[in-house]
Scaffold this active site. Sequence first.
Site, PDB file in Angstrom:
ATOM      1  N   ASP A  87       0.893  -1.154   0.000  1.00 38.61           N
ATOM      2  CA  ASP A  87       0.000   0.000   0.000  1.00 38.61           C
ATOM      3  C   ASP A  87       0.931   1.203   0.000  1.00 38.61           C
ATOM      4  O   ASP A  87       1.580   1.506   1.009  1.00 38.61           O
ATOM      5  CB  ASP A  87      -0.883   0.002   1.247  1.00 38.61           C
ATOM      6  CG  ASP A  87      -1.888   1.159   1.253  1.00 38.61           C
ATOM      7  OD1 ASP A  87      -1.555   2.224   0.698  1.00 38.61           O
ATOM      8  OD2 ASP A  87      -2.985   1.001   1.819  1.00 38.61           O
ATOM      9  N   HIS A  88       1.016   1.888  -1.133  1.00 44.09           N
ATOM     10  CA  HIS A  88       2.082   2.882  -1.281  1.00 44.09           C
ATOM     11  C   HIS A  88       1.972   4.033  -0.289  1.00 44.09           C
ATOM     12  O   HIS A  88       2.956   4.725  -0.027  1.00 44.09           O
ATOM     13  CB  HIS A  88       2.135   3.411  -2.726  1.00 44.09           C
ATOM     14  CG  HIS A  88       1.053   4.377  -3.085  1.00 44.09           C
ATOM     15  ND1 HIS A  88      -0.177   3.966  -3.542  1.00 44.09           N
ATOM     16  CD2 HIS A  88       1.018   5.731  -3.058  1.00 44.09           C
ATOM     17  CE1 HIS A  88      -0.915   5.024  -3.787  1.00 44.09           C
ATOM     18  NE2 HIS A  88      -0.227   6.120  -3.503  1.00 44.09           N
ATOM     19  N   HIS A 121      -5.676   2.945   1.967  1.00 46.53           N
ATOM     20  CA  HIS A 121      -4.796   4.060   2.305  1.00 46.53           C
ATOM     21  C   HIS A 121      -5.190   4.744   3.615  1.00 46.53           C
ATOM     22  O   HIS A 121      -4.376   4.922   4.526  1.00 46.53           O
ATOM     23  CB  HIS A 121      -4.807   5.121   1.195  1.00 46.53           C
ATOM     24  CG  HIS A 121      -4.387   4.632  -0.141  1.00 46.53           C
ATOM     25  ND1 HIS A 121      -3.536   3.555  -0.321  1.00 46.53           N
ATOM     26  CD2 HIS A 121      -4.689   5.068  -1.389  1.00 46.53           C
ATOM     27  CE1 HIS A 121      -3.344   3.366  -1.611  1.00 46.53           C
ATOM     28  NE2 HIS A 121      -4.031   4.263  -2.275  1.00 46.53           N
TER      29      HIS A 121
END
Length: 508
Positions: free
Chosen positions: A187-188, A250
Amino acid sequence: MSSATAASKKGDEKHLYTVVVLGASGDLAKKKTFPALFGLYKNKYLDQNTHIIGYARTKMDRSTFEEHVSMNIKLKTDEDKAAHKKFLKLCSYQSGQYDQDSDFKRLEDAIREVEKASGATARLFYMALPPSVFISVAKGLKKNNYTEDSLVRLIVEKPFGMDLDSSRELAKDLGSLFSEDEIYRIDHYLGKEMVKNLMILRFANVIFGSVWNRHTIDNVQITFKEKLGTEGRGGYFDEFGIIRDVMQNHMLQILTLVAMEPPVSLGAEDVRDEKVKVLRFIPPIVKDDILLGQYGKSEDGKEPGYLDDKTVPKDSKTPTYAAATLFIENERWSGVPFVMKCGKALDQQKTEIRIQFKDVAGHLFTTLSRNEIVIRVQPDEAVYVKMMNKEPGLGTKTIISDLDLSYSSRFSDSVIPEAYESLILDVLNGDHSNFVRDDELDAAWKIFTPILKQIDNGEIDPIPYAHSSRGPKGVTEFVAKYGYTRERQEYVWPQHSEAGSAAGKDQK
């Protein structure tokens, strides 16, 4: 020595990797994966003998592949250009199907050839792929490209399922092929500088740690705003909606870092244990605690609405905006609302965490505004504390002031790495701290699946809002319902502050 201990020691060693990017012809690889790998290579965080093999269904010759890889790589100096030339020499490409053993065997031949030249002892498979092919590719890799002689790590991109049942099915299928220790669900947002900074802010500062609880904090807002609409991705986006696209992953990841208890150590499992505990204290979202929106044309008519996209069904009720309130039913946070707001086609690009404290007891001063800690994740990374101060001059008039840590002025000479660079480096180092564990994913889906089923069944109508606006009507009232209070006096950022300060751009 037990096999588990041996595997652990093997993972702790430094390894030279062969990196295989699956889905190399796609947008994600072009925009994020290859630029991140180049950034690590240029800054010598990636071994200079690391070979990178692109694999996808699209047929490309060498020059086309190099152009594709380079499209989003920024070369600012002669040193960058020199490093780029060397980097391209380490990259190769091979086309193949995602469900054909013969193609994965050809990939294996290519891997062995570069391993013979480089001496690599580990393999990193990066699945920059749509979820529809996750399992077929994972099966192909396990059958044809997995070797007990090498350390193997697998990066999987979101979305990790559509709901609790599909997530569990995906986890089961993936878990039957690779161990949890080998899987890195990326999950960037967990690689962003200010998200990584949350644990330092919370657990390395007495002034924050002592007030981080329900006794002093009234509410917490986590906001994710995008200026762009779906921009031609409407058909893809319509399958998921804004909650699956942004909120369930996010934003929930940010919430866990804001709310978790101090971990026993900075070890990956200790950190992830605390994140899972927080999620298990959150009951499923109910209909009364959510507000949905869908953008239409801009007020000037220049920007199209969501339903104007030809790939979107004309009767779609898919939300492009969502505000949802979560409650953490534990001793630290009982009664404190965590309001998450996210949307596309809004008035600005911003991700921030806003922690608002309770009112000052008593009435010693009038017209007091609440203290806030604001953590700006992007753009213009910053941390600032909004507080009351005496206005200079005669008298005792109070004004809102700030303690400001804007990275643009305080760390002007520092280069903030891209999130994907940071996370890929974590994988190379075997650090799972900033990746999603299977039980964490399960706990997250339990919170959202019931409300998602209602949305998917068309039981909640989204409120229309104009493209480039602040969102659907009723958002201000929605947030106020959970205790958020705006300033009770005009807020002006002091003129002597550095230009471009995040606090000077403070907008709700």
